[in-house]
Design a protein around this motif. Structure first.
Motif, PDB file in Angstrom:
ATOM      1  N   VAL A   1       1.155   7.933   1.844  1.00 12.00           N
ATOM      2  CA  VAL A   1       0.767   9.228   1.309  1.00 12.00           C
ATOM      3  C   VAL A   1      -0.737   9.410   1.543  1.00 12.00           C
ATOM      4  O   VAL A   1      -1.542   8.551   1.175  1.00 12.00           O
ATOM      5  N   TYR A   2      -1.100  10.506   2.161  1.00  8.93           N
ATOM      6  CA  TYR A   2      -2.506  10.822   2.437  1.00  8.93           C
ATOM      7  C   TYR A   2      -2.938  11.897   1.444  1.00  8.93           C
ATOM      8  O   TYR A   2      -2.498  13.040   1.510  1.00  8.93           O
ATOM      9  N   MET A   3      -3.805  11.510   0.512  1.00 10.94           N
ATOM     10  CA  MET A   3      -4.241  12.404  -0.565  1.00 10.94           C
ATOM     11  C   MET A   3      -5.707  12.756  -0.336  1.00 10.94           C
ATOM     12  O   MET A   3      -6.573  11.880  -0.304  1.00 10.94           O
ATOM     13  N   VAL A   4      -5.991  14.038  -0.160  1.00 11.62           N
ATOM     14  CA  VAL A   4      -7.331  14.500   0.183  1.00 11.62           C
ATOM     15  C   VAL A   4      -7.874  15.390  -0.927  1.00 11.62           C
ATOM     16  O   VAL A   4      -7.229  16.369  -1.320  1.00 11.62           O
ATOM     17  N   ASP A   5      -9.053  15.027  -1.422  1.00 10.47           N
ATOM     18  CA  ASP A   5      -9.766  15.874  -2.380  1.00 10.47           C
ATOM     19  C   ASP A   5     -10.574  16.887  -1.584  1.00 10.47           C
ATOM     20  O   ASP A   5     -11.546  16.539  -0.909  1.00 10.47           O
TER      21      ASP A   5
ATOM     22  N   ILE B   1      -7.719   9.133   9.904  1.00  8.20           N
ATOM     23  CA  ILE B   1      -7.038   8.554   8.739  1.00  8.20           C
ATOM     24  C   ILE B   1      -5.677   9.209   8.558  1.00  8.20           C
ATOM     25  O   ILE B   1      -4.688   8.545   8.226  1.00  8.20           O
ATOM     26  N   GLY B   2      -5.605  10.516   8.792  1.00  8.64           N
ATOM     27  CA  GLY B   2      -4.315  11.199   8.709  1.00  8.64           C
ATOM     28  C   GLY B   2      -3.309  10.662   9.704  1.00  8.64           C
ATOM     29  O   GLY B   2      -2.126  10.474   9.384  1.00  8.64           O
ATOM     30  N   GLU B   3      -3.762  10.403  10.918  1.00  4.88           N
ATOM     31  CA  GLU B   3      -2.873   9.854  11.937  1.00  4.88           C
ATOM     32  C   GLU B   3      -2.410   8.451  11.553  1.00  4.88           C
ATOM     33  O   GLU B   3      -1.242   8.086  11.755  1.00  4.88           O
ATOM     34  N   LEU B   4      -3.317   7.656  10.982  1.00  2.00           N
ATOM     35  CA  LEU B   4      -2.957   6.314  10.527  1.00  2.00           C
ATOM     36  C   LEU B   4      -1.920   6.365   9.414  1.00  2.00           C
ATOM     37  O   LEU B   4      -0.938   5.606   9.425  1.00  2.00           O
ATOM     38  N   CYS B   5      -2.128   7.256   8.439  1.00  2.00           N
ATOM     39  CA  CYS B   5      -1.176   7.384   7.324  1.00  2.00           C
ATOM     40  C   CYS B   5       0.201   7.801   7.826  1.00  2.00           C
ATOM     41  O   CYS B   5       1.225   7.320   7.321  1.00  2.00           O
ATOM     42  N   GLU B   6       0.243   8.674   8.819  1.00  2.00           N
ATOM     43  CA  GLU B   6       1.531   9.080   9.380  1.00  2.00           C
ATOM     44  C   GLU B   6       2.222   7.894  10.052  1.00  2.00           C
ATOM     45  O   GLU B   6       3.430   7.683   9.869  1.00  2.00           O
ATOM     46  N   GLN B   7       1.467   7.094  10.792  1.00  2.00           N
ATOM     47  CA  GLN B   7       2.036   5.929  11.464  1.00  2.00           C
ATOM     48  C   GLN B   7       2.580   4.911  10.474  1.00  2.00           C
ATOM     49  O   GLN B   7       3.629   4.299  10.704  1.00  2.00           O
TER      50      GLN B   7
ATOM     51  N   LEU C   1       4.284  17.717   4.339  1.00  2.00           N
ATOM     52  CA  LEU C   1       4.232  16.836   5.502  1.00  2.00           C
ATOM     53  C   LEU C   1       4.802  15.447   5.244  1.00  2.00           C
ATOM     54  O   LEU C   1       5.111  14.724   6.189  1.00  2.00           O
ATOM     55  N   PHE C   2       4.928  15.057   3.975  1.00  2.00           N
ATOM     56  CA  PHE C   2       5.400  13.697   3.673  1.00  2.00           C
ATOM     57  C   PHE C   2       6.856  13.719   3.248  1.00  2.00           C
ATOM     58  O   PHE C   2       7.291  14.584   2.484  1.00  2.00           O
ATOM     59  N   ASP C   3       7.620  12.754   3.736  1.00  2.00           N
ATOM     60  CA  ASP C   3       9.038  12.612   3.375  1.00  2.00           C
ATOM     61  C   ASP C   3       9.132  11.758   2.118  1.00  2.00           C
ATOM     62  O   ASP C   3       9.062  10.525   2.174  1.00  2.00           O
ATOM     63  N   TRP C   4       9.300  12.417   0.975  1.00  2.00           N
ATOM     64  CA  TRP C   4       9.299  11.708  -0.302  1.00  2.00           C
ATOM     65  C   TRP C   4      10.537  10.856  -0.516  1.00  2.00           C
ATOM     66  O   TRP C   4      10.570  10.030  -1.440  1.00  2.00           O
ATOM     67  N   THR C   5      11.541  11.006   0.333  1.00  2.00           N
ATOM     68  CA  THR C   5      12.716  10.122   0.220  1.00  2.00           C
ATOM     69  C   THR C   5      12.354   8.687   0.590  1.00  2.00           C
ATOM     70  O   THR C   5      13.089   7.753   0.252  1.00  2.00           O
ATOM     71  N   THR C   6      11.217   8.498   1.280  1.00  2.00           N
ATOM     72  CA  THR C   6      10.794   7.156   1.676  1.00  2.00           C
ATOM     73  C   THR C   6       9.817   6.541   0.679  1.00  2.00           C
ATOM     74  O   THR C   6       9.416   5.380   0.855  1.00  2.00           O
TER      75      THR C   6
ATOM     76  N   THR D   1       0.841  -1.205   0.000  1.00  2.00           N
ATOM     77  CA  THR D   1       0.000   0.000   0.000  1.00  2.00           C
ATOM     78  C   THR D   1       0.871   1.247   0.000  1.00  2.00           C
ATOM     79  O   THR D   1       1.807   1.355   0.792  1.00  2.00           O
ATOM     80  N   ARG D   2       0.567   2.159  -0.893  1.00  2.00           N
ATOM     81  CA  ARG D   2       1.363   3.388  -1.037  1.00  2.00           C
ATOM     82  C   ARG D   2       0.594   4.653  -0.659  1.00  2.00           C
ATOM     83  O   ARG D   2       1.213   5.642  -0.260  1.00  2.00           O
ATOM     84  N   LEU D   3      -0.722   4.625  -0.782  1.00  2.00           N
ATOM     85  CA  LEU D   3      -1.460   5.887  -0.736  1.00  2.00           C
ATOM     86  C   LEU D   3      -2.896   5.630  -0.304  1.00  2.00           C
ATOM     87  O   LEU D   3      -3.489   4.595  -0.620  1.00  2.00           O
ATOM     88  N   VAL D   4      -3.473   6.600   0.412  1.00  2.00           N
ATOM     89  CA  VAL D   4      -4.890   6.592   0.773  1.00  2.00           C
ATOM     90  C   VAL D   4      -5.524   7.849   0.183  1.00  2.00           C
ATOM     91  O   VAL D   4      -5.021   8.958   0.376  1.00  2.00           O
ATOM     92  N   PHE D   5      -6.645   7.663  -0.536  1.00  2.84           N
ATOM     93  CA  PHE D   5      -7.321   8.777  -1.213  1.00  2.84           C
ATOM     94  C   PHE D   5      -8.733   8.909  -0.674  1.00  2.84           C
ATOM     95  O   PHE D   5      -9.525   7.964  -0.717  1.00  2.84           O
ATOM     96  N   VAL D   6      -9.064  10.098  -0.166  1.00  2.94           N
ATOM     97  CA  VAL D   6     -10.420  10.361   0.323  1.00  2.94           C
ATOM     98  C   VAL D   6     -10.892  11.719  -0.168  1.00  2.94           C
ATOM     99  O   VAL D   6     -10.094  12.578  -0.540  1.00  2.94           O
ATOM    100  N   GLU D   7     -12.206  11.892  -0.160  1.00  3.58           N
ATOM    101  CA  GLU D   7     -12.818  13.210  -0.329  1.00  3.58           C
ATOM    102  C   GLU D   7     -13.305  13.675   1.037  1.00  3.58           C
ATOM    103  O   GLU D   7     -13.669  12.861   1.879  1.00  3.58           O
ATOM    104  N   THR D   8     -13.335  14.982   1.253  1.00  2.00           N
ATOM    105  CA  THR D   8     -13.786  15.483   2.550  1.00  2.00           C
ATOM    106  C   THR D   8     -15.274  15.215   2.737  1.00  2.00           C
ATOM    107  O   THR D   8     -15.690  14.606   3.724  1.00  2.00           O
ATOM    108  N   ILE D   9     -16.099  15.684   1.798  1.00  2.00           N
ATOM    109  CA  ILE D   9     -17.532  15.395   1.778  1.00  2.00           C
ATOM    110  C   ILE D   9     -17.837  14.731   0.445  1.00  2.00           C
ATOM    111  O   ILE D   9     -17.505  15.263  -0.617  1.00  2.00           O
TER     112      ILE D   9
END
Length: 412
Positions: free
Chosen positions: A178-182, A168-174, A225-230, A147-155
């Motif tokens: 990549v947490y991608m929000v529309d 979900i943001g806290e989970l993605c950080e752990q 917020l994301f470290d792209w080197t990883t 798994t590389r990325l989580v994609f959500v819409e706000t509403i």
């Protein structure tokens, strides 16, 4: 400018961030496709990324840079890219960052075209898990080794489910995902996606940001917020860049340059001007939406109202915690004995149109139009009934909107 109010900053953003020539308060629409340099070495340095500048307008231009500067400031990011449409922003970002063998988690409630594009990713060898994102446990259960990325819409559109954004943001950080929000439905005046840990924020600028139904556009912002080197999907050739530049540079080179979903300079200019009244429009249309939702929720011919501002909404508490206001999209189910087509046709000032975020109130029956191709089974999973009507509430006078709905319901 940092200590000024939201609208004050926006009204003056173009002239202060971009410093247009000759005392103009807006960056001019630069329509030149090509850019000349006195010495060929200057153009070479731009091509090789040694200096900033414009080589060809498919990738950048002064008009594009001006809008990107504003969007970066609005979303509190480190950089941004704008595109011809919101879908171009989403597809370009995902296609250029992901590769065959990767896995992503996507909200099962996403907009129909985004849902359709998830199928395209699967045909390219990128696996997709569609989950109910109103509860972070569903996202956590779907995580795989690849798994590389989580994609959500706000509403979500049209049933208005609200994602469990902060959790979900806290989970993605752990999990270093990549947490991608529309953020289309809750533009920066209503919600700062960075506050819940979003790494990439995408938006259809066509909607609330432009606001007047006269320009298409999309955007992706890197919040830093994301470290792209990883992130394994970054090309080796870009690893020498500062970490915060790696993802956007890859999207720009492989997306805008190679795929060509470029925003026109005239549209960039129109969006920049539209942004100045974002807060004023959001205050008015969100107020109208809440008043209309409250009225419809008590009407004998309405079976259900879908609007996060109502206390009965399943995610009302989540929405209250995240958003300044509850947005201006809502849907209703008429009671089964009433015809949704007849109701929409009885509305007098509401436009029958497929769009969101306009100054005018818009209506469309959902199952027969924008979600028709998905089929009954998928619509059922998303909570879309055959009698559902979606509304984008505009900035008209509140009493006039309610009066129009009242007379249309009386005719059923």
């Amino acid at each position: 400018m940092e200590n000024k109010g939201f609208t004050t900053q926006l009204v003056h953003a173009d002239r202060l961030l971009n410093k247009p020539e000759n005392g103009a308060v807006h960056q001019a629409s630069t329509n030149s496709v090509l850019f000349e340099y006195e010495k060929i070495e200057e153009l070479v340095d731009i091509f090789q990324g040694k200096v900033g500048g414009h080589a060809y307008s498919r990738q950048s231009s002064p008009s594009i840079d001006a809008l990107q500067n504003i969007m970066t400031r609005l979303e509190e990011g480190v950089g941004s890219l704008v595109f011809a449409t919101g879908m171009a922003a989403i597809t370009t970002s995902l296609l250029t960052l992901l590769k065959a063998g990767d896995h992503i988690i996507v909200s099962q409630f996403v907009f129909g075209n985004t849902n359709s594009f998830a199928g395209t990713l699967e045909r390219l060898g990128i696996s997709v898990s569609m989950v109910d994102v109103t509860d972070v446990k569903n996202v956590e259960a779907a995580i795989q080794d690849n798994t590389r990325l989580v994609f959500v819409e706000t509403i979500a559109n049209p049933v208005t489910q609200v994602a469990d954004l902060k959790s979900i943001g806290e989970l993605c950080e752990q999990k270093s995902l990549v947490y991608m929000v529309d953020n289309t439905m809750t533009p920066p005046y209503l919600f700062q996606a960075k506050s819940v840990g979003a790494a990439l924020v995408v938006s259809s600028l066509t909607k609330y940001c432009a606001g007047h139904g006269q320009a298409l556009g999309g955007c992706v912002v890197d919040t830093g917020l994301f470290d792209w080197t990883t992130f394994p999907g970054i090309l080796d050739a870009l690893r020498a860049l500062p970490p915060q530049d790696q993802a956007l540079t890859q999207i720009k080179k492989k997306g805008l340059r190679d795929m060509g979903g470029s925003l026109s300079p005239t549209s960039a200019h129109a969006i920049s001007v539209g942004l100045e009244t974002l807060a004023l429009r959001m205050e008015r249309c969100c107020h109208n939406a809440l008043q209309l939702a409250a009225y419809l929720a008590t009407h004998e011919k309405v079976d259900r109202v879908y609007y996060p501002g109502l206390a009965a909404h399943p995610e009302h508490k989540l929405a209250s915690q995240c958003f300044r206001l509850f947005g201006a999209i809502m849907s209703i189910d008429l009671k089964p004995e009433y015809d949704c087509f007849a109701f929409v046709n009885h509305l007098q000032q509401v436009l029958n149109a497929t769009h969101l975020g306009d100054t005018r109130t818009l209506a469309i029956p959902v199952a027969h139009t924008i979600f028709y191709e998905m089929g009954a089974e998928t619509r059922k999973k998303m909570g879309i009934s055959d009698n559902m009507i979606r509304f984008s509430i505009g900035i008209e006078d509140t009493d006039d909107i309610i009066a129009d709905f009242k007379q249309a319901l009386e005719q059923l």
